[in-house]
Design an enzyme around this catalytic site. Sequence first.
Site, PDB file in Angstrom:
ATOM      1  N   ASP A 114      48.255  12.170  38.192  1.00 57.48           N
ATOM      2  CA  ASP A 114      47.653  11.106  37.538  1.00 57.48           C
ATOM      3  C   ASP A 114      46.179  11.048  37.311  1.00 57.48           C
ATOM      4  OD1 ASP A 114      50.499  10.425  37.750  1.00 57.48           O
ATOM      5  OD2 ASP A 114      50.140   8.810  39.342  1.00 57.48           O
ATOM      6  N   ASP A 137      52.511  14.640  35.982  1.00 55.69           N
ATOM      7  CA  ASP A 137      52.316  13.433  34.884  1.00 55.69           C
ATOM      8  C   ASP A 137      50.729  13.078  34.830  1.00 55.69           C
ATOM      9  OD1 ASP A 137      52.317  11.899  37.054  1.00 55.69           O
ATOM     10  OD2 ASP A 137      54.443  11.297  36.695  1.00 55.69           O
TER      11      ASP A 137
END
Length: 188
Positions: A114, A137
């Site tokens: 992140d 991600d």
Amino acid sequence: RSQTIQAAIDAAPNDNTPYYIFVKKGTYEEHVQMNRANVHLMGQSRENTIISWNKTIADGNVDNTATVNVTANDVSFDNLTIRNTRTNEGQALALYTKADRIIITNCNLLGWQDTYRTGKDGQRHLVRNSKISGTTDFIYGAGEAYFDECTLHVVRQSNVIVAPDHSSAKYGYVFRNATITAEQAGRS
């Protein structure tokens, strides 16, 4: 002349007057809260002007653990590195931009999971000629984000690069001329 980046931001007028902060090369170990509109951070050297922090979401909320947390509109970053040095310990944001009209030019956003969280739907971000690295991600959130001529560097192979969370976005995430690179197998 401020000793910390946060002190320089805090000295900015709170009346939307453009305020430019030149950041000399060096490593600044601090959490930065960009809460003044129309503030522009300009580094002396992309590789050698570094804002660094080492907190994860386990250490508090996202607002206080991201290396740089942007809550004001019309903010820009030029020619510097924003990094979170925590690895393999969950969410460790380098940059959280929850405001409108954010411009990032010629920067490194370095992290693990992140790395870069974008704001809410309707908030616009432009990222140009920059490198974003991470693992799981590492670009996520909502808003309208346009990535132009950026390098997306995967630190650990076989992971998701982008995790958009748009509910009513007009464009969402747009990547133009992006390059994806990855660590070689067996190396970190």
